[in-house]
Design an enzyme around this catalytic site. Structure first.
Site, PDB file in Angstrom:
ATOM      1  CG  ASN A  45      -0.530  -0.273   2.584  1.00  0.00           C
ATOM      2  OD1 ASN A  45       0.737  -0.872   2.787  1.00  0.00           O
ATOM      3  ND2 ASN A  45      -1.235   0.318   3.560  1.00  0.00           N
ATOM      4  CD  GLU A  47      -1.707   4.680   4.575  1.00  0.00           C
ATOM      5  OE1 GLU A  47      -1.098   5.644   5.529  1.00  0.00           O
ATOM      6  OE2 GLU A  47      -2.260   3.762   4.921  1.00  0.00           O
ATOM      7  CB  CYS A  56      -5.192  -1.209  -1.797  1.00  0.00           C
ATOM      8  SG  CYS A  56      -6.859  -0.602  -0.753  1.00  0.00           S
ATOM      9  CD  GLU A  58      -5.588  -5.829  -1.301  1.00  0.00           C
ATOM     10  OE1 GLU A  58      -4.914  -4.673  -1.123  1.00  0.00           O
ATOM     11  OE2 GLU A  58      -6.258  -6.277  -0.389  1.00  0.00           O
ATOM     12  CB  CYS A  89     -11.101  -2.425   0.481  1.00  0.00           C
ATOM     13  SG  CYS A  89     -10.398  -2.005  -1.045  1.00  0.00           S
ATOM     14  CB  CYS A  92      -8.849  -4.587  -3.259  1.00  0.00           C
ATOM     15  SG  CYS A  92      -7.802  -3.035  -3.352  1.00  0.00           S
TER      16      CYS A  92
HETATM   17  N1  THU Z   1      -5.296  -1.770   2.569  1.00  0.00           N
HETATM   18  C1  THU Z   1      -4.654  -2.371   1.788  1.00  0.00           C
HETATM   19  O1  THU Z   1      -3.694  -2.014   1.198  1.00  0.00           O
HETATM   20  N2  THU Z   1      -5.361  -3.502   1.296  1.00  0.00           N
HETATM   21  C2  THU Z   1      -6.280  -3.973   2.066  1.00  0.00           C
HETATM   22  O2  THU Z   1      -6.768  -5.250   1.629  1.00  0.00           O
HETATM   23  C3  THU Z   1      -7.036  -3.317   3.000  1.00  0.00           C
HETATM   24  C4  THU Z   1      -6.444  -1.937   3.251  1.00  0.00           C
HETATM   25  C5  THU Z   1      -4.385  -0.525   3.166  1.00  0.00           C
HETATM   26  C6  THU Z   1      -5.093   0.993   2.516  1.00  0.00           C
HETATM   27  C7  THU Z   1      -4.551   1.944   3.628  1.00  0.00           C
HETATM   28  O3  THU Z   1      -3.452   2.349   3.198  1.00  0.00           O
HETATM   29  C8  THU Z   1      -4.382   1.170   4.868  1.00  0.00           C
HETATM   30  O4  THU Z   1      -4.528  -0.243   4.565  1.00  0.00           O
HETATM   31  C9  THU Z   1      -5.624   1.073   5.900  1.00  0.00           C
HETATM   32  O5  THU Z   1      -6.959   0.982   5.201  1.00  0.00           O
END
Ligand code: THU
Length: 137
Positions: A45, A47, A56, A58, A89, A92
């Site tokens: 991920n 941000e 994310c 994925e 999520c 994704c």
């Molecule tokens: N996140 C992912 O990268 N994948 C997931 O399956 C769930 C959430 C990340 C998004 C964000 O950077 C952090 O986790 C918190 O939501």
């Protein structure tokens, strides 16, 4: 249902998780895809200070797969740092659906830290996909 991930998939997901850029949520996620070409593609991920612009793990792994010239997911594994549940999520799940069939296994880290296996069809039933766009054309 496939219960056993490719032997390198978990290790690759754990390794790429170390590169997660998550200064805001502190929720470090790694994803690894076994693609139809036999390669493993990884992503973490990423941000952003403008929160909705974050990506994310994925989505990063899917970008790596497509950039590598592969368009078919055979398996995907998602792990977070520090143990505990991580599940893709909704967005994704839809992104995975673009490149995977309903029977493709999604390995996620459960609340107890152990890998759990779901199929995409279990996580995204009655999915909207490319086929739906062909109706009425
Ligand atoms: N996140 C992912 O990268 N994948 C997931 O399956 C769930 C959430 C990340 C998004 C964000 O950077 C952090 O986790 C918190 O939501």
């Amino acid at each position: 249902m496939v219960d056993t991930p490719n032997k390198d998939l978990l290790k690759v997901a754990q390794a790429v998780r170390e590169n997660a850029y998550a200064p805001y949520s502190k929720f470090h996620v790694g994803a690894a895809i076994l693609a139809a070409d036999g390669q493993i593609y990884a992503g973490c991920n990423v941000e952003n200070a403008a929160y909705p612009e974050g990506q994310c793990a994925e989505a990063s792994a899917i970008s790596a797969m497509v950039s590598g010239g592969s368009l078919e997911i055979r398996q995907i594994c998602i792990v977070k740092k520090g143990g505990g549940l991580v599940a893709p999520c909704g967005g994704c799940r839809q992104k995975i659906n673009e490149f995977a069939g309903a029977d493709v296994p999604i390995f996620v880290q459960g609340a107890d830290g152990a890998l759990q296996s779901y199929t995409l069809g279990e996580l995204l039933p009655a999915a909207f996909g490319r086929n739906n766009l062909e109706v009425g054309t």
